[in-house]
Design a protein around this motif. Structure first.
Motif, PDB file in Angstrom:
ATOM      1  N   ILE A  62      25.455  36.554  26.215  1.00  0.00           N
ATOM      2  CA  ILE A  62      24.877  37.303  25.102  1.00  0.00           C
ATOM      3  C   ILE A  62      24.790  38.765  25.516  1.00  0.00           C
ATOM      4  O   ILE A  62      24.054  39.122  26.437  1.00  0.00           O
ATOM      5  CB  ILE A  62      23.479  36.773  24.732  1.00  0.00           C
ATOM      6  CG1 ILE A  62      23.574  35.288  24.343  1.00  0.00           C
ATOM      7  CG2 ILE A  62      22.870  37.585  23.594  1.00  0.00           C
ATOM      8  CD1 ILE A  62      22.225  34.643  24.063  1.00  0.00           C
ATOM      9  N   HIS A  63      25.564  39.616  24.863  1.00  0.00           N
ATOM     10  CA  HIS A  63      25.618  41.031  25.197  1.00  0.00           C
ATOM     11  C   HIS A  63      24.541  41.807  24.441  1.00  0.00           C
ATOM     12  O   HIS A  63      24.139  41.443  23.330  1.00  0.00           O
ATOM     13  CB  HIS A  63      26.994  41.608  24.848  1.00  0.00           C
ATOM     14  CG  HIS A  63      28.110  41.075  25.704  1.00  0.00           C
ATOM     15  ND1 HIS A  63      28.793  41.844  26.615  1.00  0.00           N
ATOM     16  CD2 HIS A  63      28.659  39.827  25.789  1.00  0.00           C
ATOM     17  CE1 HIS A  63      29.717  41.125  27.217  1.00  0.00           C
ATOM     18  NE2 HIS A  63      29.659  39.892  26.728  1.00  0.00           N
ATOM     19  N   TRP A  64      24.072  42.900  25.062  1.00  0.00           N
ATOM     20  CA  TRP A  64      23.103  43.771  24.395  1.00  0.00           C
ATOM     21  C   TRP A  64      23.661  44.292  23.077  1.00  0.00           C
ATOM     22  O   TRP A  64      22.918  44.471  22.102  1.00  0.00           O
ATOM     23  CB  TRP A  64      22.753  44.956  25.304  1.00  0.00           C
ATOM     24  CG  TRP A  64      21.902  44.593  26.479  1.00  0.00           C
ATOM     25  CD1 TRP A  64      22.282  44.535  27.782  1.00  0.00           C
ATOM     26  CD2 TRP A  64      20.511  44.233  26.455  1.00  0.00           C
ATOM     27  NE1 TRP A  64      21.229  44.161  28.582  1.00  0.00           N
ATOM     28  CE2 TRP A  64      20.121  43.975  27.789  1.00  0.00           C
ATOM     29  CE3 TRP A  64      19.562  44.106  25.430  1.00  0.00           C
ATOM     30  CZ2 TRP A  64      18.822  43.604  28.124  1.00  0.00           C
ATOM     31  CZ3 TRP A  64      18.267  43.739  25.764  1.00  0.00           C
ATOM     32  CH2 TRP A  64      17.916  43.488  27.095  1.00  0.00           C
ATOM     33  N   TYR A  65      24.958  44.527  23.025  1.00  0.00           N
ATOM     34  CA  TYR A  65      25.594  45.057  21.821  1.00  0.00           C
ATOM     35  C   TYR A  65      25.421  44.088  20.641  1.00  0.00           C
ATOM     36  O   TYR A  65      24.968  44.468  19.566  1.00  0.00           O
ATOM     37  CB  TYR A  65      27.077  45.299  22.106  1.00  0.00           C
ATOM     38  CG  TYR A  65      27.828  45.998  20.995  1.00  0.00           C
ATOM     39  CD1 TYR A  65      27.691  47.371  20.799  1.00  0.00           C
ATOM     40  CD2 TYR A  65      28.687  45.297  20.161  1.00  0.00           C
ATOM     41  CE1 TYR A  65      28.385  48.019  19.792  1.00  0.00           C
ATOM     42  CE2 TYR A  65      29.390  45.938  19.154  1.00  0.00           C
ATOM     43  CZ  TYR A  65      29.235  47.305  18.973  1.00  0.00           C
ATOM     44  OH  TYR A  65      29.919  47.929  17.967  1.00  0.00           O
ATOM     45  N   GLY A  66      25.774  42.827  20.884  1.00  0.00           N
ATOM     46  CA  GLY A  66      25.613  41.830  19.827  1.00  0.00           C
ATOM     47  C   GLY A  66      24.160  41.585  19.505  1.00  0.00           C
ATOM     48  O   GLY A  66      23.786  41.376  18.341  1.00  0.00           O
ATOM     49  N   LEU A  67      23.314  41.625  20.547  1.00  0.00           N
ATOM     50  CA  LEU A  67      21.885  41.416  20.341  1.00  0.00           C
ATOM     51  C   LEU A  67      21.299  42.524  19.465  1.00  0.00           C
ATOM     52  O   LEU A  67      20.412  42.282  18.645  1.00  0.00           O
ATOM     53  CB  LEU A  67      21.174  41.385  21.695  1.00  0.00           C
ATOM     54  CG  LEU A  67      19.791  40.744  21.757  1.00  0.00           C
ATOM     55  CD1 LEU A  67      19.841  39.300  21.305  1.00  0.00           C
ATOM     56  CD2 LEU A  67      19.229  40.837  23.164  1.00  0.00           C
ATOM     57  N   GLY A  68      21.818  43.751  19.626  1.00  0.00           N
ATOM     58  CA  GLY A  68      21.350  44.858  18.801  1.00  0.00           C
ATOM     59  C   GLY A  68      21.597  44.602  17.326  1.00  0.00           C
ATOM     60  O   GLY A  68      20.732  44.879  16.480  1.00  0.00           O
ATOM     61  N   TYR A  69      22.766  44.056  16.998  1.00  0.00           N
ATOM     62  CA  TYR A  69      23.078  43.735  15.603  1.00  0.00           C
ATOM     63  C   TYR A  69      22.157  42.639  15.079  1.00  0.00           C
ATOM     64  O   TYR A  69      21.602  42.739  13.971  1.00  0.00           O
ATOM     65  CB  TYR A  69      24.541  43.291  15.471  1.00  0.00           C
ATOM     66  CG  TYR A  69      25.507  44.428  15.304  1.00  0.00           C
ATOM     67  CD1 TYR A  69      25.774  44.963  14.049  1.00  0.00           C
ATOM     68  CD2 TYR A  69      26.158  44.983  16.399  1.00  0.00           C
ATOM     69  CE1 TYR A  69      26.660  46.014  13.885  1.00  0.00           C
ATOM     70  CE2 TYR A  69      27.048  46.038  16.254  1.00  0.00           C
ATOM     71  CZ  TYR A  69      27.294  46.547  14.995  1.00  0.00           C
ATOM     72  OH  TYR A  69      28.172  47.600  14.842  1.00  0.00           O
ATOM     73  N   VAL A  70      21.985  41.581  15.865  1.00  0.00           N
ATOM     74  CA  VAL A  70      21.176  40.443  15.410  1.00  0.00           C
ATOM     75  C   VAL A  70      19.720  40.855  15.207  1.00  0.00           C
ATOM     76  O   VAL A  70      19.117  40.580  14.157  1.00  0.00           O
ATOM     77  CB  VAL A  70      21.262  39.281  16.424  1.00  0.00           C
ATOM     78  CG1 VAL A  70      20.274  38.180  16.050  1.00  0.00           C
ATOM     79  CG2 VAL A  70      22.683  38.723  16.477  1.00  0.00           C
ATOM     80  N   VAL A  71      19.138  41.523  16.210  1.00  0.00           N
ATOM     81  CA  VAL A  71      17.745  41.947  16.105  1.00  0.00           C
ATOM     82  C   VAL A  71      17.585  42.976  14.990  1.00  0.00           C
ATOM     83  O   VAL A  71      16.597  42.956  14.249  1.00  0.00           O
ATOM     84  CB  VAL A  71      17.245  42.517  17.449  1.00  0.00           C
ATOM     85  CG1 VAL A  71      15.837  43.085  17.304  1.00  0.00           C
ATOM     86  CG2 VAL A  71      17.270  41.438  18.518  1.00  0.00           C
ATOM     87  N   GLY A  72      18.559  43.873  14.840  1.00  0.00           N
ATOM     88  CA  GLY A  72      18.501  44.861  13.778  1.00  0.00           C
ATOM     89  C   GLY A  72      18.485  44.221  12.404  1.00  0.00           C
ATOM     90  O   GLY A  72      17.721  44.628  11.517  1.00  0.00           O
ATOM     91  N   ILE A  73      19.324  43.211  12.201  1.00  0.00           N
ATOM     92  CA  ILE A  73      19.363  42.515  10.909  1.00  0.00           C
ATOM     93  C   ILE A  73      18.051  41.776  10.652  1.00  0.00           C
ATOM     94  O   ILE A  73      17.491  41.816   9.548  1.00  0.00           O
ATOM     95  CB  ILE A  73      20.559  41.539  10.859  1.00  0.00           C
ATOM     96  CG1 ILE A  73      21.884  42.333  10.801  1.00  0.00           C
ATOM     97  CG2 ILE A  73      20.456  40.599   9.668  1.00  0.00           C
ATOM     98  CD1 ILE A  73      23.117  41.470  10.942  1.00  0.00           C
ATOM     99  N   LEU A  74      17.514  41.109  11.681  1.00  0.00           N
ATOM    100  CA  LEU A  74      16.279  40.346  11.508  1.00  0.00           C
ATOM    101  C   LEU A  74      15.077  41.262  11.249  1.00  0.00           C
ATOM    102  O   LEU A  74      14.252  40.985  10.367  1.00  0.00           O
ATOM    103  CB  LEU A  74      16.029  39.475  12.735  1.00  0.00           C
ATOM    104  CG  LEU A  74      17.022  38.329  12.946  1.00  0.00           C
ATOM    105  CD1 LEU A  74      16.685  37.557  14.220  1.00  0.00           C
ATOM    106  CD2 LEU A  74      17.019  37.381  11.746  1.00  0.00           C
TER     107      LEU A  74
END
Length: 284
Positions: A29-41
């Motif tokens: 799990i990359h910080w980049y993808g995590l940024g998108y997921v957390v941003g959407i939530l």
């Protein structure tokens, strides 16, 4: 551009943060993808709060329901990811992906365009608003008010990934990025996180809660589009252009500036339109 005589000793040490936030076996799990997921939530949570606050809406009647927003989350995610990826491919690196089509699927490696993501989520909003009978401008406003949350997080992830770094500088806060060569560079990702994320969020928050601009459908969306365009143009003066594109004119005009300039104009038009539409109602 003026050439500076600099050494890495003049720069701040780049923080040793692993781009992979969490790894479980082969799953990374990359910080980049995590940024998108957390941003959407987080955006979804904040949008629900906006819709639940009747004081912010004309006549005390929100333009949509919390359930509408719950259902829109998937639409938004698809629009952001698909639009962002397609936009990056078309605007920034088409020859590479024509030569290596399987690389299109490697989203975790980066390569997302905000302008493409904006077009993708705009299309998703238009389709969803028509399907639910929602005022499209009000949906634009609601989503625009929350977008800076995700923008700020993703820009911080860009910094962690040591990508999209800035131009060479002798500024005391410069960093030597691991894959940016030996020269100290502007941390332009953090500039973007501040302007496109924090500052833009605060401005839109003031418009929604102090200015009550959600009562003027289209005004908040216009302010967001204009604000992002201006922020991006400013940061482009400090950000290194993509190596395979370079400067489009002189040593200053970049693709990011070209794509952002129409946004400023469209944003101003949307705000003027919203104000004009609200004027007769205000006079009554």
């Amino acid at each position: 551009m003026t050439d500076y005589l600099m050494t890495p000793l003049a720069a701040l040490p780049f923080p040793n943060i692993d781009p992979v936030a969490l790894q479980v076996g082969p799953l990374a799990i990359h910080w980049y993808g995590l940024g998108y997921v957390v941003g959407i939530l987080l955006g979804w949570w904040y949008a629900r709060r906006l819709v639940s606050n009747e004081r912010l809406w004309a006549g005390g009647k929100p333009a949509m329901t919390v359930t509408d927003l719950d259902d829109f989350v998937l639409w938004a995610a698809i629009g952001i990811v698909a639009g962002g990826r397609i936009g990056y491919i078309l605007f920034y690196d088409l020859p590479r992906y024509i030569a290596n089509p399987l690389d299109i699927l490697a989203v975790w490696e980066g390569g997302m365009s905000f302008h493409g993501g904006l077009l993708g989520v705009t299309l998703a909003m238009l389709l969803f608003a028509k399907k639910r009978g929602i005022n499209a401008w009000s949906l634009f406003d609601t989503i625009s008010a929350v977008v800076p949350i995700g923008l700020g997080l993703v820009r911080v992830a860009n910094f962690i990934n040591s990508e999209l770094w800035g131009r060479v500088t002798d500024a005391p806060w410069a960093f030597v990025f691991p894959n940016g060569g030996p020269e100290p560079r502007h941390p332009s990702q953090l500039y973007e996180a501040a302007l496109e994320g924090l500052v833009l969020f605060v401005v839109l928050r003031l418009l929604t809660h102090k200015g009550l601009k959600l009562k003027m459908p289209g005004f908040v969306a216009g302010a967001f589009v204009c604000g992002y365009g201006l922020s991006r143009i400013i940061v482009e003066f400090f950000r290194e252009p993509d190596a395979h594109i370079g400067y489009l004119a002189g040593d200053w005009l970049t693709m990011g500036m070209v794509l952002s300039t129409p946004m400023v104009l469209v944003g101003v038009w949307a705000m003027l339109r919203a104000r004009a539409k609200a004027a007769p109602a205000t006079a009554l």
